[in-house]
Motif scaffolding. Structure first.
Motif, PDB file in Angstrom:
ATOM      1  N   GLU A 162       0.819  -1.229   0.000  1.00 16.73           N
ATOM      2  CA  GLU A 162       0.000   0.000   0.000  1.00 16.73           C
ATOM      3  C   GLU A 162       0.844   1.266   0.000  1.00 16.73           C
ATOM      4  O   GLU A 162       0.346   2.348  -0.297  1.00 16.73           O
ATOM      5  N   ASN A 163       2.118   1.156   0.323  1.00 12.86           N
ATOM      6  CA  ASN A 163       3.009   2.316   0.274  1.00 12.86           C
ATOM      7  C   ASN A 163       3.628   2.529  -1.094  1.00 12.86           C
ATOM      8  O   ASN A 163       4.324   3.528  -1.311  1.00 12.86           O
ATOM      9  N   GLN A 164       3.389   1.596  -2.023  1.00 18.63           N
ATOM     10  CA  GLN A 164       4.118   1.664  -3.286  1.00 18.63           C
ATOM     11  C   GLN A 164       3.266   1.388  -4.523  1.00 18.63           C
ATOM     12  O   GLN A 164       3.702   1.665  -5.630  1.00 18.63           O
ATOM     13  N   VAL A 165       2.086   0.847  -4.341  1.00 19.73           N
ATOM     14  CA  VAL A 165       1.248   0.494  -5.488  1.00 19.73           C
ATOM     15  C   VAL A 165      -0.116   1.144  -5.339  1.00 19.73           C
ATOM     16  O   VAL A 165      -0.808   0.943  -4.333  1.00 19.73           O
ATOM     17  N   GLY A 166      -0.479   1.944  -6.330  1.00 16.31           N
ATOM     18  CA  GLY A 166      -1.784   2.600  -6.344  1.00 16.31           C
ATOM     19  C   GLY A 166      -2.509   2.307  -7.631  1.00 16.31           C
ATOM     20  O   GLY A 166      -2.107   1.453  -8.420  1.00 16.31           O
ATOM     21  N   GLU A 167      -3.573   3.060  -7.868  1.00 21.95           N
ATOM     22  CA  GLU A 167      -4.368   2.833  -9.072  1.00 21.95           C
ATOM     23  C   GLU A 167      -4.795   4.176  -9.649  1.00 21.95           C
ATOM     24  O   GLU A 167      -5.427   4.990  -8.974  1.00 21.95           O
ATOM     25  N   ASN A 168      -4.384   4.405 -10.871  1.00 21.76           N
ATOM     26  CA  ASN A 168      -4.785   5.556 -11.695  1.00 21.76           C
ATOM     27  C   ASN A 168      -4.165   6.883 -11.285  1.00 21.76           C
ATOM     28  O   ASN A 168      -3.603   7.591 -12.113  1.00 21.76           O
ATOM     29  N   GLN A 169      -4.282   7.269 -10.026  1.00 21.65           N
ATOM     30  CA  GLN A 169      -3.718   8.540  -9.585  1.00 21.65           C
ATOM     31  C   GLN A 169      -2.899   8.326  -8.308  1.00 21.65           C
ATOM     32  O   GLN A 169      -3.152   7.413  -7.537  1.00 21.65           O
ATOM     33  N   TYR A 170      -1.927   9.193  -8.126  1.00 17.66           N
ATOM     34  CA  TYR A 170      -0.980   9.056  -7.012  1.00 17.66           C
ATOM     35  C   TYR A 170      -1.685   9.303  -5.678  1.00 17.66           C
ATOM     36  O   TYR A 170      -2.174  10.411  -5.417  1.00 17.66           O
ATOM     37  N   PRO A 171      -1.748   8.305  -4.791  1.00 16.40           N
ATOM     38  CA  PRO A 171      -2.400   8.483  -3.485  1.00 16.40           C
ATOM     39  C   PRO A 171      -1.403   9.052  -2.461  1.00 16.40           C
ATOM     40  O   PRO A 171      -0.705   8.309  -1.782  1.00 16.40           O
ATOM     41  N   HIS A 172      -1.362  10.372  -2.335  1.00  9.82           N
ATOM     42  CA  HIS A 172      -0.325  11.040  -1.542  1.00  9.82           C
ATOM     43  C   HIS A 172      -0.242  10.510  -0.114  1.00  9.82           C
ATOM     44  O   HIS A 172       0.847  10.167   0.371  1.00  9.82           O
ATOM     45  N   GLU A 173      -1.357  10.462   0.582  1.00 15.70           N
ATOM     46  CA  GLU A 173      -1.320  10.056   1.994  1.00 15.70           C
ATOM     47  C   GLU A 173      -0.996   8.574   2.134  1.00 15.70           C
ATOM     48  O   GLU A 173      -0.227   8.178   3.008  1.00 15.70           O
TER      49      GLU A 173
END
Length: 245
Positions: free
Chosen positions: A178-189
């Motif tokens: 969860e600290n390195q893989v997101g979806e579509n847009q950068y999840p800052h927090e």
């Protein structure tokens, strides 16, 4: 999880090697794997130098501050981001070098060299060999370039030791998914909420078999990035012909 993925997740850097040279056959396998790597637009903008001269290897080992495992390993390679061939082609065809001098072309050559090296690493570990990337090859980049007789439009990106491991460290815990893989847009927090990972790495450094420390991944990163490292690199690249535009 198949055998290839199991091998990948067991990766560690090896800094203690047996004093055993690799056979010519093994080195050919490693080089074939490296040269089979993906390359942007198939420019293949990298070269590999095997350092077989003992005096030269010792000089490079001193520069890299990793003498014990550069000198005593199966073999030692230097990976070069290399656009010299392309510069010759352009000049022979009466074309400008402008498209080769810029930051994008430099980045392509560095990426090509890196992908090739990682191919070699995967091949080496499939043969039960150990490796360690040697970024210290850039500690005195001007001297390294002179020792290796590098032409314009080249950069020594890193070294790579490959050999029979004497000792392997425990696998370091990677950043949490969860600290390195997101979806579509950068999840800052989400990407910067490192509390759980900090606890995990504190435990790792405190309890590992060798070289225990009271530290964490965050502590090490703060220490690393508060120092301006190798500020001469940009000047070297300009001397090599890159504009950095």
């Amino acid at each position: 999880m198949n055998a290839t993925i199991q091998q990948l997740v067991k990766h560690v850097s090896v800094r203690e090697f047996k004093n055993e040279r690799l056979s010519d056959e093994t080195k050919q396998h490693l080089l074939t794997a490296a040269r089979s790597a993906s390359s942007s637009h198939f420019v293949q903008s990298f070269s590999i130098l095997e350092i077989t001269d003992e005096k030269l290897r010792k000089e490079l080992a001193e520069i890299t501050n990793s003498a014990s495992y550069v000198n005593q390993t199966g073999t030692f390679y230097v990976f070069i981001g290399d656009l010299y061939r392309q510069s010759k082609l352009l000049l022979e065809n009466n074309r400008t070098l402008d498209g080769l001098r810029n930051m994008e072309s430099l980045l392509v050559s560095v990426i090509d060299a890196t992908i090739a090296a990682q191919n070699m690493v995967i091949a080496a570990e499939s043969l039960d060999l150990g490796i360690c990337y040697i970024g210290g090859i850039r500690n005195d980049i001007e001297k390294v370039a002179a020792l290796l007789n590098l032409p314009p439009f080249t950069i020594p990106v890193f070294g790579l030791t490959v050999g029979v491991p004497e000792y392997k460290n425990q696998v370091k815990p990677r950043l949490l998914l969860e600290n390195q893989v997101g979806e579509n847009q950068y999840p800052h927090e989400q990407f910067t909420d490192l509390k759980a990972y900090e606890e995990l790495t504190k435990e790792y450094y405190a309890l590992r078999e060798k070289n225990q420390h009271q530290t964490s991944w965050g502590d090490k990163n703060v220490e690393f990035f508060e120092e301006i490292r190798r500020p001469e690199i940009a000047g070297f690249l300009k001397k090599q012909g890159f504009t950095l535009d």
